[in-house]
Design a protein around this motif. Structure first.
Motif: not given
Length: 839
Positions: A465, A469, A481, A484-486, A488-492
């Motif tokens: 992930i 990302t 976009q 959103y990817l940032d 996602a990276r924070q969630s990871a």
């Protein structure tokens, strides 16, 4: 000339009235001048003298004969006398002895002369003999005494000695000889002499001697009692006078037993016996005694007297009673084992605890059937004679039991004293605990393996992930976009934090967390730590600030990583529960709280510094009912409050344990709606030398040259992420999905470095590396640098990989800075055979 005497020799004329001449006168006259009448008279005188001489000679012969007869009669009397006669010289040597004296001394009259008389006198009577000689020599009168003679066969003989001085001293410094007469003492006097000697011995001893007559079966009056009877509280005068009978000395409770024992021994024909009983003294005391009694008999074998040697054994009897009380009340079995001449061991004594264990029937039997099945007791062969806590299996009425035995060998080696502790239940409990511990260890091992597997399984997709990302963020994206990817990276990253918390808690719970000690700048470390939360603070509209007191040293020695972990956790919690407020971190020297340190000896007090950290927020606060449990694991605030911020409930528990390891403590102060303040202290060491640290200088490292890299990764997503990240940095990457494929490729061509995943099916990274390092198969390629890639992030795994032969180690998710540093270190290592590629 004319003879002058001639004119004077005038023969008187008878007629003139002169006195007739005597015979002596006639013998004196000259025969020529004698007249015939004178001659005749002379002849008559001679005849008369001759007759007188004849009569005198006869009388002399008769006197001599009578003297010889008297001498012979005296010699017969001397030699055959029933009394021994001795003559001693001034030095005490025997000059002469008659046959009776020689017989009394056990010699012949011919062998005694020249021997000292003192040789035949008992040693105890030597002073008496010397005193006798001194008195006889000093007074010149006859002296007597009773002594005991010793014969060559070591038998004794009591005699009365009468010594008379012989002659006078030959000089002022010389002694006188002695004439000695020896006569046997009569039996009564011999007995009295023996009693006198015994009385002198007993006077200072713990015993008294008593003799009393027996008439029929009834004891009569006391005939003799030693002088020291007064020391036992009895009156000697009353006993001798008959006012106090012997039976009145015995304690009333013991009298029947004593009289019965004397009667039984008398009937059985015994001449001696030993009795144990109590005496009731005149002052009311009770004394324990042992009576060595002799039964004296008359010519018909009837007991006519009893002679008792009574020994006071009160102290030993009371000690024995105390010992018996201890043994009877002892909760552990205690036994005495007798060792026979053949080496067998017989159970001779057992206290009540042992009797309950083995039964009364065990007494007198071999202990091999009960106590120990060994052929030889270890206590008999031990140098000290003591064997402690020897584990032994014994047979009891309840079956086989396990005992801890302490065995003491008796000084003469004739027996063994054993004390036993029944540890059967303890051994069972120990076995159960051992099995439980083994099960716990197995469960802990399974837990560790599960956590390691979980770490690997979760980190692997997180790596995909975050990698994808990261690759997407490096492309041309719209603002939406990129947002959103940032996110996602924070969630990871949040998911990775949860995994790290679980692993940290597991390590802390298992006690496997160790702190490092390295120099660091607290201001620089805390600044970098807070910068990581700028985005989170801005997202919630919070202001994040740092305040460090001027007295905090510029450089400290400690575990900066663990300290930053605690600070980051507390700051993160403050930001999560604060909206449009302030979160402030303050650091100052701790002057109010006691410095706690796990091992203060490691650091001198003057070289330690305690710091107080405060994380202050203006958030929602914590209810008082929750504050006591907030540091417990898996504990969170109300779900309605925490659902929006997430978390495992392990962060504060981990912080609490880490702070304790660093020698400090963690606590809080909070009011709902007003915010919270978390405090913690930590102990660090001061850096020796200058108080302030010089500014750090950084030197730019040259970028790595383009490398030919073999990437071994079985996960296709992680393989793609790793390949793209490396290729974007100019490296040539060849990717394979198994260890077997990697070895096949390495057999054909060379690579500058290999990045190998450790967890792969069939042939894992460790097995593939072991085969690669065989120069017989791979030649110089066996020295190719290999860096381990793994999702295992548990402590100690890096060391394990390096020990297995990897040149370096990088955990997933992959941080490119860490990967480049690992590549640089791996390529810089000296090769094992001098070959291999370099940077």
């Amino acid at each position: 000339m004319t003879d002058p005497h001639a004119s004077e020799e005038v023969t008187p004329s008878p007629g003139r009235g002169a006195t007739p001449p005597t015979a002596d006168h006639l013998f004196a006259m000259d025969p020529a001048s004698l007249s015939p009448e004178g001659v005749a008279k002379l002849r008559d005188a001679l005849r008369a003298s001759q007759e007188a001489l004849s009569r005198q000679d006869e009388q002399l012969r008769e006197t001599r004969a009578a003297l010889a007869e008297t001498r012979e009669r005296f010699a017969d009397l001397y030699e055959c006398a029933p009394i021994g006669f001795l003559s001693l010289d001034a030095a005490g040597g025997i000059v002469a002895a008659n046959r009776q004296a020689a017989a009394m001394l056990g010699h012949t009259p011919e062998t005694l002369p020249g021997q000292p008389f003192s040789r035949f006198v008992a040693r105890a009577d030597q002073p008496c003999l010397r005193a006798l000689r001194d008195r006889a020599g000093r007074t010149g009168e006859r002296q007597t005494a009773g002594i005991r003679l010793l014969r060559p066969d070591q038998t004794g003989r009591y005699v009365e000695i009468a010594a008379t001085p012989a002659g006078r001293p030959t000089g002022p410094d010389t002694g006188r000889g002695l004439h000695i007469a020896l006569s046997d003492l009569p039996p009564r006097r011999e007995s009295e002499e023996a009693l006198r000697l015994a009385d002198g011995i007993l006077e200072t001893g713990p015993a008294f001697l008593l003799r009393f007559a027996v008439s029929g079966e009834e004891p009569g009056p006391v005939e003799y009692v030693s002088a020291n009877i007064d020391r036992f509280g009895f009156s000697r005068e009353k006993l001798i006078s008959g006012a106090l009978l012997p039976r009145e000395l015995v304690h009333a409770d013991d009298l029947p037993k004593v009289e019965a024992a004397l009667r039984e021994n008398a009937v059985a024909g015994n001449d001696a016996c030993i009795l144990d009983y109590r005496l009731r003294t005149g002052d009311g005391q009770t004394r324990y005694v042992t009576d060595h009694a002799r039964l004296l008999r008359d010519a018909f074998g009837r007991v006519n007297a009893v002679q008792s040697l009574v020994l006071d054994v009160t102290d030993s009897a009371l000690a024995r009673q105390d010992l018996e009380t201890v043994l009877d009340s002892a909760p552990i079995p205690i036994v005495k084992v007798r060792v026979t001449p053949h080496g067998d061991r017989i159970l001779e004594y057992q206290n009540p605890a042992a009797a309950r264990l083995f039964g009364e029937a065990a007494l007198g039997k071999s202990c091999k059937a009960y106590l120990c099945k060994k052929e030889t007791c270890p206590a008999l062969s031990a140098d000290s004679g003591v064997v402690r806590d020897r584990e032994c299996a014994v047979t009891t009425l309840r079956g086989e039991r396990v005992m801890y035995k302490t065995a003491h060998k008796l000084p003469d080696g004739s027996g063994i004293i054993e004390a036993m502790v029944d540890v059967t239940e303890l051994m069972r409990t120990r076995q159960n605990l051992t099995r439980a511990m083994e099960a716990a260890e197995a469960a802990n091992k399974a837990k560790s393996e599960f956590l390691a597997t979980m770490s690997h399984e979760i980190r692997t997709p997180i790596n995909g992930i975050m990698g994808m990302t990261e690759l997407a963020l490096q492309t041309d994206l719209t603002g939406e976009q990129r947002e959103y990817l940032d996110l996602a990276r924070q969630s990871a990253l949040s998911l990775l934090d949860i995994v790290n918390d679980i692993l940290d808690f597991s390590r802390i719970e298992a006690g496997r967390v160790e702190l490092s000690a390295a120099p660091f700048s607290p201001r620089r470390m805390l600044g970098r730590c807070l910068r990581l939360f700028d985005t989170l603070a801005a997202r919630h509209g919070n202001t994040l600030s740092l305040s460090v007191h001027p007295d905090v040293p510029e450089t400290l020695i400690g575990d900066a990583g663990r300290l930053g972990q605690v600070v980051a956790n507390l700051v993160s919690n403050g930001l999560k529960f604060t909206r449009n407020g302030d979160v402030r971190l303050c650091v100052e020297p701790d002057t109010q709280n006691e410095i706690l340190c796990a091992d203060p000896s490691d650091t001198p007090p003057g070289n330690r510094v305690s710091l107080l950290f405060s994380v202050i927020d203006t958030g929602i606060g914590i209810p008082a009912a929750k504050q006591d449990r907030i540091f417990e694991p898996f504990t969170q605030l109300d779900g309605s409050l925490t659902r929006g911020v997430g978390g495992t409930g392990l962060g504060l528990s981990i912080c609490n344990n880490l702070v304790a390891l660093m020698g400090g403590r963690l606590w809080l102060s909070s009011r709902p709606g007003k915010g919270s303040t978390f405090y913690f202290t930590t102990v660090c060491r001061k850096k020796s030398g200058a108080a302030r640290q010089r500014p750090e200088t950084t030197t730019a490292r040259a970028p790595l040259p383009a490398l030919s890299i073999l990437l071994v990764e079985d996960n296709c997503i992680n393989q793609l992420v790793g390949k793209r990240l490396l290729e974007r940095r100019g490296h040539g990457v060849t990717a394979v999905d198994s260890g077997a494929a990697a070895l096949a490729l390495l057999a054909k061509r060379s690579f500058d470095c290999v990045l190998m995943d450790v967890e792969m099916p069939e042939l894992n990274g460790l097995e593939a590396l072991a085969r690669l390092r065989d120069p017989a198969c791979y030649g110089e390629r066996a020295d190719t640098p290999v860096v381990a890639l793994t999702a295992h992030a548990v402590r100690g795994y890096r060391e394990k990989m390096l020990a297995a032969g990897f040149d370096d180690y990088v955990s997933k998710p992959i941080d490119m800075r860490q990967l480049e540093a690992a590549l640089r270190r791996a390529l810089a290592r000296p090769r094992r055979r001098g070959g291999g590629a370099g940077a």
